[in-house]
Design an enzyme around this catalytic site. Structure first.
Site, PDB file in Angstrom:
ATOM      1  N   ARG A  39       0.826  -1.207   0.000  1.00  0.00           N
ATOM      2  CA  ARG A  39       0.000   0.000   0.000  1.00  0.00           C
ATOM      3  C   ARG A  39       0.857   1.252   0.000  1.00  0.00           C
ATOM      4  NH1 ARG A  39       2.500   2.075   3.291  1.00  0.00           N
ATOM      5  NH2 ARG A  39       2.518   1.882   5.556  1.00  0.00           N
ATOM      6  N   GLU A  45      -0.946  10.453   8.300  1.00  0.00           N
ATOM      7  CA  GLU A  45       0.211   9.679   8.762  1.00  0.00           C
ATOM      8  C   GLU A  45       0.299   9.701  10.273  1.00  0.00           C
ATOM      9  OE1 GLU A  45       1.408   7.264   6.876  1.00  0.00           O
ATOM     10  OE2 GLU A  45       1.947   8.772   5.376  1.00  0.00           O
ATOM     11  N   HIS A  46       0.548   8.535  10.838  1.00  0.00           N
ATOM     12  CA  HIS A  46       0.688   8.378  12.290  1.00  0.00           C
ATOM     13  C   HIS A  46      -0.584   8.798  13.026  1.00  0.00           C
ATOM     14  CE1 HIS A  46       4.934   7.179  12.720  1.00  0.00           C
ATOM     15  NE2 HIS A  46       5.033   7.739  11.523  1.00  0.00           N
ATOM     16  N   ASP A  48      -3.445   6.621  12.735  1.00  0.00           N
ATOM     17  CA  ASP A  48      -4.289   5.422  12.933  1.00  0.00           C
ATOM     18  C   ASP A  48      -4.271   4.908  14.363  1.00  0.00           C
ATOM     19  OD1 ASP A  48      -1.662   4.464  12.663  1.00  0.00           O
ATOM     20  OD2 ASP A  48      -2.180   2.792  11.343  1.00  0.00           O
ATOM     21  N   GLY A 139       8.681   1.183   3.423  1.00  0.00           N
ATOM     22  CA  GLY A 139       7.483   1.874   3.909  1.00  0.00           C
ATOM     23  C   GLY A 139       6.259   1.581   3.058  1.00  0.00           C
ATOM     24  N   SER A 141       4.620  -1.348   3.268  1.00  0.00           N
ATOM     25  CA  SER A 141       3.846  -2.328   4.016  1.00  0.00           C
ATOM     26  C   SER A 141       4.082  -3.786   3.616  1.00  0.00           C
ATOM     27  CB  SER A 141       2.356  -1.989   3.899  1.00  0.00           C
ATOM     28  OG  SER A 141       1.690  -2.400   5.031  1.00  0.00           O
ATOM     29  N   SER A 142       5.320  -4.110   3.237  1.00  0.00           N
ATOM     30  CA  SER A 142       5.585  -5.511   2.890  1.00  0.00           C
ATOM     31  C   SER A 142       5.385  -6.402   4.125  1.00  0.00           C
ATOM     32  CB  SER A 142       7.006  -5.670   2.351  1.00  0.00           C
ATOM     33  OG  SER A 142       7.940  -5.243   3.307  1.00  0.00           O
ATOM     34  N   ASP A 190      -2.616  -0.479   7.893  1.00  0.00           N
ATOM     35  CA  ASP A 190      -2.071  -1.354   6.861  1.00  0.00           C
ATOM     36  C   ASP A 190      -2.944  -2.591   6.650  1.00  0.00           C
ATOM     37  OD1 ASP A 190      -0.131   0.522   6.872  1.00  0.00           O
ATOM     38  OD2 ASP A 190       1.313  -0.644   8.011  1.00  0.00           O
TER      39      ASP A 190
HETATM   40  C1  GLA Z   1       3.274   2.133   9.774  1.00  0.00           C
HETATM   41  C2  GLA Z   1       2.265   1.481  10.704  1.00  0.00           C
HETATM   42  C3  GLA Z   1       0.868   2.065  10.507  1.00  0.00           C
HETATM   43  C4  GLA Z   1       0.893   3.588  10.552  1.00  0.00           C
HETATM   44  C5  GLA Z   1       1.995   4.154   9.662  1.00  0.00           C
HETATM   45  C6  GLA Z   1       2.151   5.654   9.812  1.00  0.00           C
HETATM   46  O1  GLA Z   1       2.978   1.797   8.464  1.00  0.00           O
HETATM   47  O2  GLA Z   1       2.215   0.083  10.477  1.00  0.00           O
HETATM   48  O3  GLA Z   1      -0.011   1.522  11.452  1.00  0.00           O
HETATM   49  O4  GLA Z   1       1.002   4.051  11.872  1.00  0.00           O
HETATM   50  O5  GLA Z   1       3.252   3.551   9.942  1.00  0.00           O
HETATM   51  O6  GLA Z   1       1.033   6.309   9.348  1.00  0.00           O
END
Ligand code: GLA
Length: 464
Positions: A39, A45-46, A48, A139, A141-142, A190
């Protein structure tokens, strides 16, 4: 960009993944295959882990797993890539983690989380072969894609049907919690986008309760992903730096809760920042702002000062909220981190509206402001990301920002389709050749920029 070795896969018997599975597990029954995409996050950002919204999209990069039931309780994981060595463990009520950084931990996380959720008492084995093409430590999300794909594989082994016995919303929540097994205190963005995302659209995700709203993408613009060449791993020091965000937010909650209890209602509890806007309190943005002004000093606060203000000991703070997080040398930034939460929440709502109105300029400005806030109020940028976004804007991006946890990894850039080549050439020249040649490059990268294309959410591939 380092990635699991992967070839284009079609799910037929000649499929390289199925062939690799058959070679690795000659006695196994015919495998099934599941997949989970990567994704990018457009904005939010930060937020969730505070229960505040995010606006990500799926990528057309994915992890695939061919899997079948294994013997007894033995789980075997192979990836056919020396960077991802063979891993096996006994499935049981308690599964001890492998050393930090081991890829097997992400699979263990999913299996352990599902065992707990379904109160599994007879622990099945699984033979799995993993492949993928999501750039690693970028960054994108692997790691959560591995958790989600392993979760789907294990669900099938347990005989639990996705969408019938268990909804995607439930699974996303279970796996978000399950991923804490590896030590990062992430929110649920994610796992939610990987499971709920759709091809051709972005997704605004809200939490508590988890829900997803499809948001259209812009037709004449693309999102270009550029790697800063700085590895953004989720282990070691990076994990610590990431965790400083969610754990500091717990301190903010404690201080704000105390203020709310003094001002309005002594029974109110603030478990996460989103509780200020929702539920019992339902404050407006202005009211939240004024609450932050009254409860959080503009200067940094040491642990001792926070303890004095809360009238508890520093040991109690550690026990309740911080665990083994190291106190930052000059104390915690509370006000600026809280400001990022408030302004980023507003930007996510505005970005959704901009996408719905087809307003690329507005979206670009929101992305730029989000990046500034991530850098100066939330401290998750780094010199390379700063250079990369500045160069991208000069090269014609309407908006450029870090995506994901930050501290390296990738940026996402909003670029008009007519400008793609020129943009790519300028970023190549100014960042990868000029800027990075003066620094030590930390990632080998055959492909450092890519046009983000969406794909379907995670699921099973039809058996051939
Ligand atoms: C990582 C975390 C997510 C989120 C992002 C920042 O991807 O896994 O949960 O906090 O950082 O937005």
């Amino acid at each position: 960009m380092r990635e699991l070795s992967f070839q284009m896969i079609i799910n037929d018997p000649a499929d390289p993944l199925l062939k690799a599975f058959a070679m690795a597990y000659p006695r196994a029954s015919a495998p099934r295959v599941c997949r989970a995409p990567g994704r990018i996050n457009l904005i939010g950002e930060h937020t969730d882990y505070n229960g505040l919204p995010v606006l990500p999209v799926t990528l057309d990069r994915e992890i695939r797993i061919a899997f079948a039931g294994g013997s007894d309780s033995l789980v075997q994981l192979r990836a056919g890539d020396p960077g991802f060595p063979f891993c096996q463990f006994n499935n049981a009520a308690s599964i001890p983690p492998s050393p930090p950084g081991s890829w097997g931990n992400y699979c263990k996380a999913a299996i352990h989380g599902l065992n707990e959720y379904f109160r599994v008492t007879t622990f099945p084995g699984m033979d799995a072969y993993v492949s993928g093409n999501i750039p690693i430590a970028a960054g994108l999300s692997s790691s959560s894609a591995l958790v989600v794909a392993a979760g789907l594989a294990y669900l099938a082994i347990l005989g639990i049907r996705l969408d019938e016995d268990l909804s995607r919303l439930e699974l996303a929540q279970v796996l978000a919690e399950a991923e804490h097994y590896v030590g990062t205190r992430g929110g649920g963005m994610d796992q939610a986008i990987l499971l709920l995302g759709e091809e051709g659209a972005a997704c605004k995700i809200d939490f508590f309760p988890l829900r997803a709203e499809k948001v259209p993408l812009l037709t004449d613009y693309s999102f270009i992903v550029c790697h800063s060449l700085v590895r953004a791993e989720k282990t070691g020091d990076m994990m610590h730096r990431y965790n400083e965000g969610p754990l500091t937010c717990r301190l903010i909650c404690a201080l704000v809760e105390r203020q709310v209890q003094t001002d309005f209602d002594s029974t109110v509890e603030i478990a996460r920042l989103a509780d200020l806007w929702h539920g019992h309190l339902c404050l407006t943005h202005e009211e939240v702002q004024s609450l932050f002004d009254r409860s959080l000093p503009t200067e940094r606060m040491t642990l001792k000062q926070i303890a004095q203000r809360l009238n508890i000991t520093t040991e109690e703070i550690r026990r309740r909220w911080l665990g083994d997080l190291k106190e930052p040398e000059r104390g915690f930034h509370l006000r600026s981190r809280a400001r990022h939460q408030l302004t980023e929440y507003q930007r996510v709502e505005a970005a959704r509206d901009a996408l719905q109105a087809g307003d690329a300029d507005e979206l670009g400005q929101l992305m730029n402001r989000s990046h500034e806030s991530c850098a100066t109020d939330y401290y998750v940028s780094c010199p390379e990301l700063e250079a990369l976004v500045a160069i991208a804007r000069e090269a014609g991006a309407l908006g450029a920002r870090l995506t994901g946890a930050g501290f390296g990894g990738c940026t996402v850039n909003l670029v008009h389709n007519g400008l793609l080549e020129q943009f790519g050439a300028e970023v190549e020249r100014k960042y990868y050749h000029a800027f990075m040649s003066r620094r030590q490059q930390t990632v080998e990268l055959p492909e450092r920029m890519l046009i983000a294309r969406t794909s379907a959410g995670a699921g099973y591939l039809a058996p051939s």
